[in-house]
Design a protein around this motif. Sequence first.
Motif, PDB file in Angstrom:
ATOM      1  N   LYS A  54       2.273  33.502  -8.804  1.00 61.29           N
ATOM      2  CA  LYS A  54       2.560  34.714  -8.036  1.00 61.29           C
ATOM      3  C   LYS A  54       1.721  34.757  -6.765  1.00 61.29           C
ATOM      4  O   LYS A  54       0.589  34.266  -6.718  1.00 61.29           O
ATOM      5  CB  LYS A  54       2.222  35.968  -8.857  1.00 61.29           C
ATOM      6  N   VAL A  55       2.285  35.378  -5.742  1.00 59.06           N
ATOM      7  CA  VAL A  55       1.524  35.883  -4.603  1.00 59.06           C
ATOM      8  C   VAL A  55       1.488  37.397  -4.771  1.00 59.06           C
ATOM      9  O   VAL A  55       2.541  38.031  -4.906  1.00 59.06           O
ATOM     10  CB  VAL A  55       2.163  35.499  -3.263  1.00 59.06           C
ATOM     11  N   SER A  57       5.043  28.343   2.778  1.00 59.08           N
ATOM     12  CA  SER A  57       5.864  29.554   2.827  1.00 59.08           C
ATOM     13  C   SER A  57       5.217  30.590   3.732  1.00 59.08           C
ATOM     14  O   SER A  57       3.996  30.764   3.717  1.00 59.08           O
ATOM     15  CB  SER A  57       6.047  30.148   1.417  1.00 59.08           C
ATOM     16  N   SER A  71       1.507  25.227  -0.966  1.00 62.79           N
ATOM     17  CA  SER A  71       1.918  25.037  -2.365  1.00 62.79           C
ATOM     18  C   SER A  71       1.688  23.606  -2.833  1.00 62.79           C
ATOM     19  O   SER A  71       1.749  22.651  -2.049  1.00 62.79           O
ATOM     20  CB  SER A  71       3.396  25.393  -2.528  1.00 62.79           C
ATOM     21  N   GLY A 117      -3.231  34.340  -4.603  1.00 59.34           N
ATOM     22  CA  GLY A 117      -2.239  33.380  -5.079  1.00 59.34           C
ATOM     23  C   GLY A 117      -2.737  32.686  -6.326  1.00 59.34           C
ATOM     24  O   GLY A 117      -3.903  32.274  -6.394  1.00 59.34           O
ATOM     25  N   TYR A 150       5.107  34.592   4.590  1.00 60.16           N
ATOM     26  CA  TYR A 150       5.404  35.901   4.023  1.00 60.16           C
ATOM     27  C   TYR A 150       5.152  36.982   5.063  1.00 60.16           C
ATOM     28  O   TYR A 150       4.085  37.030   5.678  1.00 60.16           O
ATOM     29  CB  TYR A 150       4.524  36.171   2.798  1.00 60.16           C
ATOM     30  N   SER A 172       7.118  35.950  -7.101  1.00 59.59           N
ATOM     31  CA  SER A 172       7.054  34.609  -7.681  1.00 59.59           C
ATOM     32  C   SER A 172       6.944  33.567  -6.578  1.00 59.59           C
ATOM     33  O   SER A 172       7.550  33.692  -5.503  1.00 59.59           O
ATOM     34  CB  SER A 172       8.289  34.332  -8.533  1.00 59.59           C
ATOM     35  N   HIS A 173       6.136  32.542  -6.849  1.00 63.70           N
ATOM     36  CA  HIS A 173       5.892  31.485  -5.865  1.00 63.70           C
ATOM     37  C   HIS A 173       6.096  30.136  -6.539  1.00 63.70           C
ATOM     38  O   HIS A 173       5.535  29.875  -7.613  1.00 63.70           O
ATOM     39  CB  HIS A 173       4.471  31.592  -5.308  1.00 63.70           C
ATOM     40  N   CYS A 220      10.460  29.233   4.695  1.00 59.94           N
ATOM     41  CA  CYS A 220       9.818  28.214   3.861  1.00 59.94           C
ATOM     42  C   CYS A 220      10.084  26.835   4.439  1.00 59.94           C
ATOM     43  O   CYS A 220      11.239  26.458   4.670  1.00 59.94           O
ATOM     44  CB  CYS A 220      10.335  28.295   2.420  1.00 59.94           C
ATOM     45  N   LEU A 263       9.299  37.078   1.557  1.00 59.23           N
ATOM     46  CA  LEU A 263       9.367  35.709   2.045  1.00 59.23           C
ATOM     47  C   LEU A 263      10.266  35.665   3.278  1.00 59.23           C
ATOM     48  O   LEU A 263      11.421  36.078   3.229  1.00 59.23           O
ATOM     49  CB  LEU A 263       9.918  34.794   0.955  1.00 59.23           C
ATOM     50  N   VAL A 280       1.308  30.397   3.140  1.00 58.28           N
ATOM     51  CA  VAL A 280       0.849  30.026   1.803  1.00 58.28           C
ATOM     52  C   VAL A 280       1.210  28.571   1.535  1.00 58.28           C
ATOM     53  O   VAL A 280       2.376  28.176   1.650  1.00 58.28           O
ATOM     54  CB  VAL A 280       1.474  30.944   0.733  1.00 58.28           C
ATOM     55  N   VAL A 300      -0.360  27.947  -5.878  1.00 59.26           N
ATOM     56  CA  VAL A 300      -0.848  28.347  -4.563  1.00 59.26           C
ATOM     57  C   VAL A 300      -2.171  27.611  -4.317  1.00 59.26           C
ATOM     58  O   VAL A 300      -3.123  27.771  -5.082  1.00 59.26           O
ATOM     59  CB  VAL A 300      -1.061  29.865  -4.470  1.00 59.26           C
TER      60      VAL A 300
END
Length: 350
Positions: free
Chosen positions: A45-46, A90, A84, A37, A92, A64-65, A107, A104, A82, A69
Amino acid sequence: MPNSSSITKSYVYSKINSVRWKPSASTFSKPEIFISGSWDNEDNKVCVWRCASEGDPQLLQEISHAGDVSDITYISRDTAAVASSNGSVSLYKHADDTNKNLSLSQCFKHAHHFQSGSQAPCTSVASDGCLIATVGEDARLLLLSPGQHEPHRIIDSGSDSSEYAVTFIKTNEVLTGSLQGHLRLWDIRKAGNIPTVTMITTDQEWIRDVSCHPSQQHVVAAAGEAGALTLWDMRNTTQPFTSISAHSAPVLEARFHRNSPDHIFTCGLDGQLVHWDVSYHSARSLLEGTGGGGLVTSWLHPSVARGDVTTTALINAGPLPLNSVDVQGDVAVAASDNEALFVLRNLVMC
Protein backbone atom coordinates in the motif's frame (compact mmCIF):
# COMPACT_ATOMS: atom_id res chain seq x y z
CA MET A 1 22.07 20.20 23.11
CA PRO A 2 20.42 16.84 23.91
CA ASN A 3 17.02 16.23 22.40
CA SER A 4 13.95 16.14 24.63
CA SER A 5 11.49 14.83 22.08
CA SER A 6 8.39 12.80 22.80
CA ILE A 7 7.89 9.54 20.89
CA THR A 8 4.66 7.91 19.74
CA LYS A 9 4.86 4.33 18.48
CA SER A 10 1.89 3.06 16.44
CA TYR A 11 1.51 -0.45 15.04
CA VAL A 12 0.18 -0.40 11.48
CA TYR A 13 0.33 -4.14 10.67
CA SER A 14 2.59 -3.85 7.64
CA LYS A 15 6.30 -3.40 7.09
CA ILE A 16 6.96 0.19 6.02
CA ASN A 17 9.93 0.81 3.73
CA SER A 18 9.60 4.55 3.06
CA VAL A 19 7.99 7.58 4.75
CA ARG A 20 7.95 11.15 3.45
CA TRP A 21 6.36 14.37 4.69
CA LYS A 22 4.16 16.17 2.21
CA PRO A 23 5.89 19.53 1.67
CA SER A 24 4.29 22.26 3.76
CA ALA A 25 2.67 25.28 2.14
CA SER A 26 4.91 27.53 4.23
CA THR A 27 8.23 27.24 6.04
CA PHE A 28 6.38 28.14 9.22
CA SER A 29 3.57 25.58 8.77
CA LYS A 30 3.38 22.74 11.24
CA PRO A 31 3.99 19.37 9.52
CA GLU A 32 0.74 17.47 9.28
CA ILE A 33 0.48 15.06 6.34
CA PHE A 34 2.90 12.28 5.37
CA ILE A 35 2.77 9.25 3.11
CA SER A 36 4.20 5.79 3.56
CA GLY A 37 4.90 2.78 1.36
CA SER A 38 4.95 -0.85 2.46
CA TRP A 39 6.91 -3.86 1.36
CA ASP A 40 7.03 -7.65 1.81
CA ASN A 41 3.23 -7.95 1.65
CA GLU A 42 0.97 -9.67 -0.85
CA ASP A 43 -0.91 -6.40 -1.20
CA ASN A 44 1.42 -3.46 -0.66
CA LYS A 45 0.00 0.00 0.00
CA VAL A 46 0.79 3.67 -0.38
CA CYS A 47 -0.90 5.36 2.58
CA VAL A 48 -1.73 8.93 3.57
CA TRP A 49 -1.53 9.87 7.26
CA ARG A 50 -2.48 12.89 9.28
CA CYS A 51 -0.23 13.70 12.23
CA ALA A 52 -1.83 15.85 14.93
CA SER A 53 0.06 17.70 17.65
CA GLU A 54 -0.24 14.61 19.86
CA GLY A 55 -1.37 10.99 19.72
CA ASP A 56 -1.13 8.35 16.99
CA PRO A 57 -1.12 9.31 13.31
CA GLN A 58 -4.52 8.91 11.64
CA LEU A 59 -4.79 6.83 8.46
CA LEU A 60 -6.65 8.90 5.85
CA GLN A 61 -6.32 6.76 2.74
CA GLU A 62 -4.59 3.72 1.31
CA ILE A 63 -4.02 2.66 -2.30
CA SER A 64 -2.78 -0.73 -3.47
CA HIS A 65 0.67 -0.60 -5.04
CA ALA A 66 2.17 -3.22 -7.38
CA GLY A 67 5.42 -4.54 -5.93
CA ASP A 68 7.35 -3.45 -2.86
CA VAL A 69 7.66 0.29 -2.34
CA SER A 70 11.42 0.94 -2.36
CA ASP A 71 11.51 4.75 -2.25
CA ILE A 72 9.31 7.85 -2.33
CA THR A 73 10.04 11.46 -3.21
CA TYR A 74 7.87 14.50 -3.81
CA ILE A 75 8.30 16.13 -7.23
CA SER A 76 6.18 19.05 -6.07
CA ARG A 77 3.78 19.68 -3.24
CA ASP A 78 1.07 18.07 -5.37
CA THR A 79 2.87 15.02 -6.81
CA ALA A 80 4.83 12.13 -5.31
CA ALA A 81 6.97 9.62 -7.22
CA VAL A 82 7.09 6.06 -5.89
CA ALA A 83 9.72 3.47 -6.88
CA SER A 84 8.77 -0.22 -7.02
CA SER A 85 10.54 -3.56 -6.81
CA ASN A 86 8.88 -4.51 -10.13
CA GLY A 87 10.92 -1.83 -11.91
CA SER A 88 8.08 0.66 -12.27
CA VAL A 89 7.87 4.30 -11.17
CA SER A 90 4.41 5.58 -10.25
CA LEU A 91 3.31 9.20 -9.94
CA TYR A 92 0.57 9.97 -7.43
CA LYS A 93 -1.39 13.20 -7.38
CA HIS A 94 -1.68 14.57 -3.88
CA ALA A 95 -3.44 17.86 -4.42
CA ASP A 96 -4.71 18.89 -1.00
CA ASP A 97 -4.79 17.86 2.65
CA THR A 98 -8.30 16.40 2.77
CA ASN A 99 -9.30 12.76 2.87
CA LYS A 100 -9.37 10.65 -0.32
CA ASN A 101 -6.99 12.98 -2.14
CA LEU A 102 -4.31 10.54 -3.38
CA SER A 103 -4.69 9.09 -6.87
CA LEU A 104 -2.43 7.38 -9.41
CA SER A 105 -1.80 9.78 -12.30
CA GLN A 106 0.92 8.03 -14.30
CA CYS A 107 3.03 4.88 -14.26
CA PHE A 108 6.31 4.20 -16.07
CA LYS A 109 5.79 0.45 -16.14
CA HIS A 110 8.88 -1.73 -15.82
CA ALA A 111 11.12 1.24 -16.56
CA HIS A 112 14.01 -0.69 -15.04
CA HIS A 113 14.66 -4.13 -16.54
CA PHE A 114 17.53 -6.47 -17.27
CA GLN A 115 18.77 -7.24 -20.78
CA SER A 116 16.77 -10.46 -20.67
CA GLY A 117 13.62 -8.36 -20.37
CA SER A 118 12.86 -9.43 -16.82
CA GLN A 119 11.99 -6.71 -14.33
CA ALA A 120 14.77 -5.08 -12.31
CA PRO A 121 13.87 -3.44 -9.00
CA CYS A 122 13.89 0.36 -9.02
CA THR A 123 15.83 1.16 -5.86
CA SER A 124 15.83 4.96 -5.53
CA VAL A 125 14.08 8.02 -6.93
CA ALA A 126 14.88 11.75 -6.78
CA SER A 127 13.62 14.94 -8.40
CA ASP A 128 14.76 18.50 -9.03
CA GLY A 129 11.15 19.65 -9.35
CA CYS A 130 11.05 19.00 -13.10
CA LEU A 131 12.87 15.82 -14.03
CA ILE A 132 12.77 12.56 -12.07
CA ALA A 133 15.96 10.53 -11.71
CA THR A 134 15.73 6.82 -10.88
CA VAL A 135 18.26 4.01 -10.46
CA GLY A 136 17.88 0.28 -10.13
CA GLU A 137 19.44 -3.14 -10.04
CA ASP A 138 19.85 -2.98 -13.83
CA ALA A 139 22.73 -0.50 -13.22
CA ARG A 140 21.01 2.23 -15.24
CA LEU A 141 20.17 5.84 -14.50
CA LEU A 142 16.84 6.94 -15.95
CA LEU A 143 15.63 10.51 -16.38
CA LEU A 144 11.85 10.70 -16.54
CA SER A 145 9.61 13.63 -17.39
CA PRO A 146 6.05 13.73 -16.02
CA GLY A 147 3.55 13.62 -18.86
CA GLN A 148 5.86 11.71 -21.19
CA HIS A 149 5.38 7.98 -21.64
CA GLU A 150 8.99 7.07 -22.41
CA PRO A 151 12.12 7.96 -20.43
CA HIS A 152 13.61 11.35 -21.28
CA ARG A 153 17.04 9.73 -21.19
CA ILE A 154 18.58 6.35 -20.31
CA ILE A 155 22.19 6.25 -19.08
CA ASP A 156 24.03 2.97 -18.65
CA SER A 157 26.41 3.21 -15.69
CA GLY A 158 28.95 1.05 -17.50
CA SER A 159 29.03 -1.35 -14.57
CA ASP A 160 27.32 -4.58 -13.65
CA SER A 161 26.85 -3.27 -10.10
CA SER A 162 23.35 -2.38 -8.90
CA GLU A 163 22.72 1.30 -8.24
CA TYR A 164 21.07 1.89 -4.84
CA ALA A 165 20.93 5.68 -4.40
CA VAL A 166 20.34 8.83 -6.44
CA THR A 167 20.05 12.57 -5.78
CA PHE A 168 20.29 15.83 -7.71
CA ILE A 169 23.33 17.93 -6.82
CA LYS A 170 22.34 20.67 -9.25
CA THR A 171 19.72 20.90 -11.98
CA ASN A 172 22.19 19.36 -14.43
CA GLU A 173 24.16 17.12 -12.07
CA VAL A 174 23.00 13.81 -10.66
CA LEU A 175 24.86 11.74 -8.07
CA THR A 176 24.40 7.96 -7.80
CA GLY A 177 25.67 5.40 -5.29
CA SER A 178 26.24 1.72 -6.02
CA LEU A 179 26.55 -1.76 -4.53
CA GLN A 180 30.33 -1.58 -5.05
CA GLY A 181 30.67 1.67 -3.11
CA HIS A 182 31.09 3.93 -6.12
CA LEU A 183 29.75 7.47 -6.17
CA ARG A 184 29.19 8.63 -9.75
CA LEU A 185 28.57 12.27 -10.58
CA TRP A 186 26.77 12.66 -13.92
CA ASP A 187 26.55 15.86 -15.95
CA ILE A 188 23.25 15.16 -17.70
CA ARG A 189 23.82 18.01 -20.19
CA LYS A 190 26.57 15.98 -21.87
CA ALA A 191 25.77 13.43 -24.53
CA GLY A 192 28.44 10.99 -23.34
CA ASN A 193 28.01 8.65 -20.38
CA ILE A 194 31.34 9.26 -18.64
CA PRO A 195 30.84 10.35 -15.03
CA THR A 196 33.22 11.56 -12.35
CA VAL A 197 33.75 8.45 -10.19
CA THR A 198 34.96 8.11 -6.62
CA MET A 199 34.64 5.50 -3.86
CA ILE A 200 33.56 5.49 -0.22
CA THR A 201 36.33 3.06 0.74
CA THR A 202 38.66 0.61 -0.94
CA ASP A 203 36.63 -2.22 0.62
CA GLN A 204 33.76 -1.77 -1.85
CA GLU A 205 31.12 -1.24 0.83
CA TRP A 206 27.73 -0.50 -0.68
CA ILE A 207 26.03 2.89 -0.55
CA ARG A 208 22.35 2.76 0.34
CA ASP A 209 21.45 6.47 0.37
CA VAL A 210 22.87 9.87 -0.56
CA SER A 211 21.53 13.18 0.72
CA CYS A 212 22.41 16.67 -0.47
CA HIS A 213 22.68 19.74 1.78
CA PRO A 214 19.60 21.87 0.96
CA SER A 215 21.53 25.11 0.35
CA GLN A 216 25.16 24.01 -0.10
CA GLN A 217 24.69 21.24 -2.65
CA HIS A 218 28.37 20.38 -2.81
CA VAL A 219 28.04 18.97 0.73
CA VAL A 220 26.77 15.38 0.50
CA ALA A 221 26.07 12.76 3.17
CA ALA A 222 26.27 9.09 2.18
CA ALA A 223 24.80 6.20 4.16
CA GLY A 224 27.08 3.18 4.00
CA GLU A 225 27.38 -0.50 4.76
CA ALA A 226 29.88 -0.09 7.62
CA GLY A 227 27.40 1.86 9.78
CA ALA A 228 29.12 5.17 9.09
CA LEU A 229 27.92 8.54 7.85
CA THR A 230 30.36 9.65 5.17
CA LEU A 231 30.56 13.35 4.31
CA TRP A 232 31.76 14.59 0.94
CA ASP A 233 32.74 17.95 -0.47
CA MET A 234 31.90 17.34 -4.12
CA ARG A 235 34.29 20.11 -5.16
CA ASN A 236 37.03 17.62 -4.25
CA THR A 237 36.06 14.06 -5.11
CA THR A 238 39.43 12.42 -4.56
CA GLN A 239 38.40 11.26 -1.08
CA PRO A 240 35.60 11.80 1.47
CA PHE A 241 35.88 14.72 3.87
CA THR A 242 35.29 12.38 6.81
CA SER A 243 33.54 9.16 7.80
CA ILE A 244 32.03 8.85 11.29
CA SER A 245 30.42 5.77 12.80
CA ALA A 246 27.34 5.85 15.02
CA HIS A 247 25.46 2.73 13.89
CA SER A 248 26.40 -0.86 14.63
CA ALA A 249 25.00 -2.03 11.27
CA PRO A 250 24.54 -0.55 7.78
CA VAL A 251 22.89 2.86 7.51
CA LEU A 252 19.79 2.82 5.32
CA GLU A 253 18.86 6.51 5.06
CA ALA A 254 20.45 9.89 5.82
CA ARG A 255 18.40 13.09 5.75
CA PHE A 256 19.51 16.70 6.11
CA HIS A 257 16.92 18.82 7.89
CA ARG A 258 15.50 21.07 5.16
CA ASN A 259 15.43 24.29 7.18
CA SER A 260 18.11 23.49 9.79
CA PRO A 261 20.80 21.74 7.74
CA ASP A 262 23.27 21.63 10.63
CA HIS A 263 21.24 18.55 11.59
CA ILE A 264 21.21 15.15 9.90
CA PHE A 265 19.02 12.17 10.84
CA THR A 266 20.01 8.58 10.02
CA CYS A 267 18.37 5.20 10.46
CA GLY A 268 19.73 1.72 9.92
CA LEU A 269 19.61 -2.04 10.09
CA ASP A 270 20.44 -1.84 13.80
CA GLY A 271 17.00 -0.29 14.46
CA GLN A 272 18.48 3.04 15.57
CA LEU A 273 17.43 6.57 14.70
CA VAL A 274 20.39 8.90 15.22
CA HIS A 275 20.40 12.71 15.30
CA TRP A 276 23.69 14.29 14.15
CA ASP A 277 24.24 17.92 15.22
CA VAL A 278 27.02 20.32 14.17
CA SER A 279 25.22 23.57 15.04
CA TYR A 280 27.95 24.21 17.63
CA HIS A 281 30.45 24.62 14.81
CA SER A 282 28.20 27.10 12.99
CA ALA A 283 27.91 29.21 16.14
CA ARG A 284 31.66 29.03 16.70
CA SER A 285 32.35 29.99 13.08
CA LEU A 286 30.17 33.07 13.53
CA LEU A 287 32.02 34.07 16.70
CA GLU A 288 35.38 33.48 15.06
CA GLY A 289 34.30 35.27 11.89
CA THR A 290 35.13 32.30 9.68
CA GLY A 291 32.79 31.35 6.89
CA GLY A 292 29.61 33.23 5.98
CA GLY A 293 26.89 32.36 8.42
CA GLY A 294 28.25 28.93 9.28
CA LEU A 295 26.20 27.06 6.65
CA VAL A 296 29.19 26.78 4.34
CA THR A 297 31.55 25.60 7.03
CA SER A 298 29.54 23.63 9.61
CA TRP A 299 29.75 20.11 8.14
CA LEU A 300 33.15 20.87 6.60
CA HIS A 301 34.59 22.34 9.80
CA PRO A 302 38.03 20.85 10.64
CA SER A 303 36.69 19.60 13.97
CA VAL A 304 34.01 17.59 12.16
CA ALA A 305 36.77 15.88 10.17
CA ARG A 306 38.18 14.75 13.52
CA GLY A 307 34.80 13.31 14.56
CA ASP A 308 33.61 16.22 16.70
CA VAL A 309 29.88 15.78 16.06
CA THR A 310 27.12 15.52 18.65
CA THR A 311 25.14 12.31 18.10
CA THR A 312 21.99 11.33 19.96
CA ALA A 313 20.12 8.03 19.59
CA LEU A 314 16.46 9.11 19.40
CA ILE A 315 15.39 5.49 18.96
CA ASN A 316 17.65 2.85 20.46
CA ALA A 317 18.89 -0.24 18.68
CA GLY A 318 16.34 -2.99 18.15
CA PRO A 319 16.10 -6.44 16.60
CA LEU A 320 14.58 -5.22 13.32
CA PRO A 321 15.68 -2.53 10.84
CA LEU A 322 14.47 1.06 10.98
CA ASN A 323 14.02 1.57 7.26
CA SER A 324 13.16 5.21 6.69
CA VAL A 325 13.06 8.65 8.32
CA ASP A 326 11.92 12.11 7.31
CA VAL A 327 11.98 15.36 9.27
CA GLN A 328 10.01 18.56 8.87
CA GLY A 329 9.98 21.37 11.39
CA ASP A 330 10.43 19.86 14.85
CA VAL A 331 8.68 16.57 13.98
CA ALA A 332 10.24 13.39 12.61
CA VAL A 333 8.48 10.30 11.32
CA ALA A 334 10.22 6.94 11.02
CA ALA A 335 9.18 3.44 10.01
CA SER A 336 10.44 -0.04 10.73
CA ASP A 337 10.14 -3.70 9.90
CA ASN A 338 8.37 -4.34 13.21
CA GLU A 339 5.24 -2.91 11.54
CA ALA A 340 5.44 0.33 13.49
CA LEU A 341 5.39 4.03 12.71
CA PHE A 342 7.25 6.36 15.07
CA VAL A 343 6.41 10.05 15.43
CA LEU A 344 8.96 12.15 17.33
CA ARG A 345 7.73 15.61 18.33
CA ASN A 346 9.45 18.66 19.81
CA LEU A 347 12.88 17.91 18.39
CA VAL A 348 15.47 20.43 19.51
CA MET A 349 17.07 22.33 16.60
CA CYS A 350 19.69 24.71 17.99
